[in-house]
Design a protein around this motif. Sequence first.
Motif, PDB file in Angstrom:
ATOM      1  N   UNK A 156       1.079  -0.968  -0.142  1.00 59.34           N
ATOM      2  CA  UNK A 156       0.192   0.183  -0.453  1.00 59.34           C
ATOM      3  C   UNK A 156       1.027   1.267   0.098  1.00 59.34           C
ATOM      4  N   UNK A 157       1.727   1.903   1.048  1.00 61.26           N
ATOM      5  CA  UNK A 157       2.684   2.042   1.443  1.00 61.26           C
ATOM      6  C   UNK A 157       3.723   2.832   0.281  1.00 61.26           C
ATOM      7  N   UNK A 158       4.018   1.712  -1.024  1.00 60.83           N
ATOM      8  CA  UNK A 158       4.793   1.815  -1.794  1.00 60.83           C
ATOM      9  C   UNK A 158       4.521   2.373  -3.424  1.00 60.83           C
ATOM     10  N   UNK A 159       3.266   2.023  -3.340  1.00 59.46           N
ATOM     11  CA  UNK A 159       2.100   2.651  -4.613  1.00 59.46           C
ATOM     12  C   UNK A 159       1.499   3.420  -4.393  1.00 59.46           C
ATOM     13  N   UNK A 160       1.613   4.037  -2.716  1.00 56.73           N
ATOM     14  CA  UNK A 160       1.240   5.133  -2.720  1.00 56.73           C
ATOM     15  C   UNK A 160       2.153   5.938  -3.182  1.00 56.73           C
ATOM     16  N   UNK A 161       2.883   6.019  -2.388  1.00 58.37           N
ATOM     17  CA  UNK A 161       4.186   7.035  -2.590  1.00 58.37           C
ATOM     18  C   UNK A 161       4.771   7.496  -4.036  1.00 58.37           C
ATOM     19  N   UNK A 162       5.009   5.870  -5.236  1.00 60.94           N
ATOM     20  CA  UNK A 162       5.016   6.275  -6.099  1.00 60.94           C
ATOM     21  C   UNK A 162       3.225   7.150  -7.009  1.00 60.94           C
TER      22      UNK A 162
END
Length: 470
Positions: free
Chosen positions: A192-198
Motif C-alpha cells: 500500500x505504502x509503496x504504491x501510494x508514494x509512487x
Amino acid sequence: MSSAQIGLIGLGTMGAMLSLNIAEKGFPVAVYNRTAARTRDFVANAGELAANIVPAKSLEEFVAAITPPRNIILMIPAGEPVDEQIAALRPLLDGDDLIIDAGNANFHDTDRRARDAAAAGVPYLGIGVSGGEEGARHGPSIMGGGTQAAWARVAPVLQAIAAKYEGQPCAVYMGPDGAGHFVKTVHNGIEYADMQMIAEIYGIMRDGLGQDAKRVGETFAAWNGGPLRSYLVEITGEIGAATDPDTGRPVLDIILDRAGQKGTGRWTVIEAQHLGAPIPVIEAAVTARNVSAALATRKSGEALFGAAPSGLPAGAVSDAMLESALIAGKVMCYAQGFDLLRAAGTAFGWSLPMPAVAEVWREGCIIRSAMLNDMATALADDADRNLMFAPYFADLVGRHVPALRKTVALALTHGQPVPALSAALTWFDMMRTGRSTANMVQAQRDFFGAHSFERVDRDGAHHGPWGDQA
C-alpha cells in the motif's frame, strides 16, 4: 481411484492460476469449485496441462481423487467461507489429511483454526501467497505458518511452484499458527505504502510539472534501471505508456481516481496500533485510499475551497530530485514494516526469520525490489536493528533525505497532497531527535490525570507542583 498428489478448492483467478502452476510442475492436482461449470471451463481451457488435472463434481469425488495422506489447498475468500469449507471437508477426511489455507486470511483467524485443528489432532497450515495472477501462474512468493511438520510435508510442492531468486525458492516457513499470514499482511501494508508514494510522485509530475502520462511512464521506466528497480516501478512505467483502445487517450487519464482495497492494509495498521509499532507511512497510505473513496466529498471540498494551484516554479523540481525522494521514502517504509514484524515476533512468541522474510520477497511478490537483497544482508548482520540504522541504508538515507525534504516542502507549499512522503520525512525527523517534546505530553497527563512522569535527573514516578490547579 486416487490419482492426484494434491488438491485445490476454489477456481477463481488465483486458484485457477495456482492449479495450472502445480500441474505444470508435474504434480497431478485434483480441483473442485462449488460452481461445476467453472470447473468444466477450467479443464477445457487448460490445454496440455489438463492431463495433470483431475476435475471433481463434488467434495466426495474430490477427496477420493487425492492420494492419502491428502494435502488440500483452499483458495477461497477469507473469513466465514473458509470456516464453512473446513466444516464441510473435515467429515470426509482422515485424521492425517492436511488443509492448507492459501487465501488472504486474517492471521487471528488462522491462529484460531490452527488451535482448533491441534485440539482435534489434525494438521493445518496457513500460507500467505503473493504475486497476483501472474505470480500464481508462474511463481509466487509463499510465506508459511503452522507446524514445521506440516510445512515440511508440502514444502517440495510449494518450493517447486514458487518464484526463484538465483535458483533459491521464494517459499519459506515463517513460524507457527498465523505467522505466515501475518508476514503476508505486512507485505501488503508495505505494498500500500509503496504504491501510494509512487502515486504522490506521479501527482507532482502531472499536476506540478504538467507532464503527460507518456512522459511519466518514460521517467519511471528509466528509474527502473537504477536503485528503484522493482516490480511496482516497472509496471508504473508500462502504465504510463499504455493507450486506451476505445478513446486513444492515455489509460491513466480515463481511470477514475477512486482506489479499492481488500482490507489487508487496514489489518496491518490495526495490528501495528495494538503492538505499539509505529508505521506512519503505511497508515498514511491506508488513509489516502479511504479518502480516495470519498469522491463526492472531495469534489464538494474543491468547489468550496478551490483546487490547489497548478504548476510548480520552473526548475524547482527535477527527475533526479523526485527519484531521490522516492528512494528515501521507500527505505523508511520497509524499515517500518520490518519493525512491525519484529514487534509481532516478540509479542506472539514467533522466531520470525527476518533475513529470510526479505529474501522471500525478492521475487514473485508485488513488492519485489532490488533493495531487498541489501535488506536481507543488513538483517542477517543484525536482525534487531532498525533497518534505517544499518550502515548501508543509513548512508542511503543520509544522501537522499535532502531531496525528500525539498520535495515534501515544495508540494505542501503549493497545496499538493503527499501524505505518505510527508509521513516518511516526519518519521525520519522523529527518529533522529534525541530529546522530543513528549515531556510536555507527560506534564499534561500528570496535570489533568495525576498519571505521574519520569524525571531526567532521578529514577521513579513523580508529580508536578500543580497542587489544586487541576
